[in-house]
Design an enzyme around this catalytic site. Structure first.
Site, PDB file in Angstrom:
ATOM      1  N   ASP A  45       1.407  -1.971   3.065  1.00  0.00           N
ATOM      2  CA  ASP A  45       1.800  -3.365   3.269  1.00  0.00           C
ATOM      3  C   ASP A  45       2.779  -3.523   4.431  1.00  0.00           C
ATOM      4  O   ASP A  45       3.481  -2.581   4.799  1.00  0.00           O
ATOM      5  CB  ASP A  45       2.512  -3.903   2.008  1.00  0.00           C
ATOM      6  CG  ASP A  45       1.536  -4.215   0.886  1.00  0.00           C
ATOM      7  OD1 ASP A  45       0.370  -3.797   0.972  1.00  0.00           O
ATOM      8  OD2 ASP A  45       1.959  -4.875  -0.081  1.00  0.00           O
ATOM      9  N   HIS A 195       4.299   1.301   2.338  1.00  0.00           N
ATOM     10  CA  HIS A 195       4.611   0.358   3.421  1.00  0.00           C
ATOM     11  C   HIS A 195       4.539   1.060   4.770  1.00  0.00           C
ATOM     12  O   HIS A 195       5.008   2.196   4.900  1.00  0.00           O
ATOM     13  CB  HIS A 195       6.001  -0.249   3.216  1.00  0.00           C
ATOM     14  CG  HIS A 195       6.085  -1.106   1.982  1.00  0.00           C
ATOM     15  ND1 HIS A 195       6.308  -0.566   0.733  1.00  0.00           N
ATOM     16  CD2 HIS A 195       5.929  -2.442   1.810  1.00  0.00           C
ATOM     17  CE1 HIS A 195       6.293  -1.547  -0.160  1.00  0.00           C
ATOM     18  NE2 HIS A 195       6.069  -2.691   0.457  1.00  0.00           N
TER      19      HIS A 195
HETATM   20 ZN   LIG Z   1       5.062  -7.346   1.633  1.00  0.00          ZN
END
Ligand SMILES: [Zn+2]
Length: 224
Positions: A45, A195
């Site tokens: 993400d 991430h």
């Molecule tokens: Zn996010």
């Protein structure tokens, strides 16, 4: 009369034996053992970023693993080549948000759709392909928006395991790998949240360890 109860007794005893067997397996080896098909989706993400996303793509290429990237539209400007590379190397690009500003996105279902559309347009402009998966910024349940997103053709993707790169401050690669294994225990498919935004260099360093560990446990890597 009593004959009627025989099937029920047989079923009960069979269930007991099955449960006992399962219990023994769980006790013997704690993680990974009782999910039938072992599948894992690696998801990233909040990118794209220049250094971290590139490093992650290098690892995925070397290991021949496909992943899913939920991107932030506003972060694509100046990094168009990174987004193009994700696409060209066969990974899935999903909509995360145009702005990642919770206050705006979650003010109404209309606002969320506008934000998702803007992100989708950014992606399509560069890859030529309309994205088909969506992940809510910050996760959570948003029934009204979910309905709208599904009507617009999106598959909504959450997660059920984390590597801890947002939760554990200053975690190194080994810690992130351990957390991924711990939070995935007994699950299949695993949808692992990671991430690839700029501060997450340790995530890029953890990725080879994570792939090695899950591969050794017999997991298949999937993308959406
Ligand atoms: Zn996010």
């Amino acid at each position: 009369m009593q004959r009627r109860y025989i099937p029920a007794v047989v079923l009960f005893v069979t269930l007991l034996l099955l449960l006992a067997g399962l219990g023994a397996r769980i006790t013997a080896v704690p993680a990974f053992t009782y999910a039938a098909a072992k599948e894992i989706y690696l998801t990233f993400d909040d990118g794209p970023s220049t250094v971290v996303t590139g490093h992650i793509l290098d690892t995925l290429k070397r290991e021949n693993v496909k992943a899913t990237f939920f991107v932030v539209g506003d972060r694509v400007a100046g990094r168009e080549e990174v987004l193009k590379r994700i696409f060209e190397e066969g990974h899935t690009i999903g909509v995360h948000s145009q702005t990642h500003r919770y206050g705006e996105i979650y003010s109404s279902a209309d606002a969320l759709m506008k934000d998702a559309d803007a992100c989708a347009e950014t992606i399509e402009k560069i890859t030529g392909v309309k994205p088909h998966v969506y992940r809510f910024p910050g996760g959570g349940e948003h029934p009204k928006s979910e309905k709208r997103l599904r009507e617009a053709g999106y598959r909504i993707v959450g997660w059920n395991a984390v590597c801890g790169d947002e939760e554990i401050r200053g975690a190194d690669a080994e810690t992130l790998c351990r957390e991924a294994v711990k939070t995935s225990a007994g699950k299949s498919p695993v949808v692992l949240l990671m991430h690839d935004s700029a501060p997450h260099k340790a995530t890029a360093e953890a990725l080879p360890l994570i792939i090695e560990r899950f591969r050794a446990e017999g997991y298949t890597f999937l993308s959406y």
